[in-house]
Motif scaffolding. Structure first.
Motif, PDB file in Angstrom:
ATOM      1  N   HIS A 125      19.586 -10.464  14.689  1.00  0.00           N
ATOM      2  CA  HIS A 125      19.457 -11.601  15.601  1.00  0.00           C
ATOM      3  C   HIS A 125      20.352 -11.446  16.744  1.00  0.00           C
ATOM      4  N   VAL A 129      19.760 -11.267  20.829  1.00  0.00           N
ATOM      5  CA  VAL A 129      20.239 -12.087  21.682  1.00  0.00           C
ATOM      6  C   VAL A 129      21.027 -11.108  23.004  1.00  0.00           C
ATOM      7  N   ARG A 133      19.712 -11.499  26.585  1.00  0.00           N
ATOM      8  CA  ARG A 133      20.384 -11.925  27.753  1.00  0.00           C
ATOM      9  C   ARG A 133      20.767 -10.762  28.941  1.00  0.00           C
ATOM     10  N   PRO A 141      20.765 -17.847  22.145  1.00  0.00           N
ATOM     11  CA  PRO A 141      20.507 -17.629  20.666  1.00  0.00           C
ATOM     12  C   PRO A 141      19.265 -18.240  19.842  1.00  0.00           C
ATOM     13  N   VAL A 144      15.765 -17.091  21.746  1.00  0.00           N
ATOM     14  CA  VAL A 144      15.374 -15.641  21.203  1.00  0.00           C
ATOM     15  C   VAL A 144      14.974 -15.637  19.913  1.00  0.00           C
TER      16      VAL A 144
END
Length: 183
Positions: A125, A129, A133, A141, A144
């Protein structure tokens, strides 16, 4: 703590989304773009608010057709800002339009949004992110995480004992496979 699998079934808005969309693999560009746009618009609001406005978003953003949205000019931005049926937040609207142009660029660099996601899968994860970005606007966060869970790139959309989970696994989400569900 309740889980979406506890509260969504039977609900007029959450139920259909939970049972037929959330966590299933998504390959079509417009659908991936829609999920990203809806997650961006959900920021700071309830998911129910977004689901209730989903049809209006679909209409306002020309069915999330990437080329149409990427071509929006100042008149289109004003039209969206004046549309009471959607979430009228300038930063969110600008991000959705900008992200459509990014998706157009992903066609040239990776063959499309889906192929870009597949190229980078699997990532934890935190790495997703960072990647989002660097690539898109308005992608923190939670945006996403939810976008990737909703489209099958991250696990966690459903509990293991949820009846929908077995249908999702059978559909071959990215988090549970080595090959491509959309190939």
């Amino acid at each position: 703590m309740s889980h979406y699998c506890d509260t969504a079934p039977g609900h007029p808005y959450h139920g259909p989304y939970h049972d037929h969309e959330y966590g299933f693999p998504v390959c079509a560009e417009n659908e991936l773009f829609e999920r990203l746009a809806l997650e961006i618009n959900q920021a700071g609001l309830s998911w129910l608010t977004v689901l209730k406005k989903r049809d209006a978003f679909h209409s306002a953003f020309d069915g999330f057709e990437v080329d149409r949205v990427a071509a929006y000019d100042d008149n289109e931005r004003e039209r969206l800002l004046n549309n009471a049926a959607i979430i009228r937040n300038r930063l969110k609207i600008n991000a959705v339009i900008h992200n459509a142009s990014v998706i157009q660029q992903l066609r040239h660099s990776h063959g499309g949004f889906h192929h870009w996601l597949e190229h980078h899968h699997p990532l934890p994860h935190g790495e997703w992110v960072k990647l989002f970005r660097r690539t898109f606007r308005f992608t923190g966060p939670e945006i996403v995480r939810e976008m990737l869970m909703s489209t099958g790139y991250l696990p966690g959309a459903h509990r293991d004992d949820c009846p929908v989970q077995q249908r999702i696994i059978a559909a071959g989400p990215a988090w549970a496979r080595s090959g491509g569900a959309c190939e």
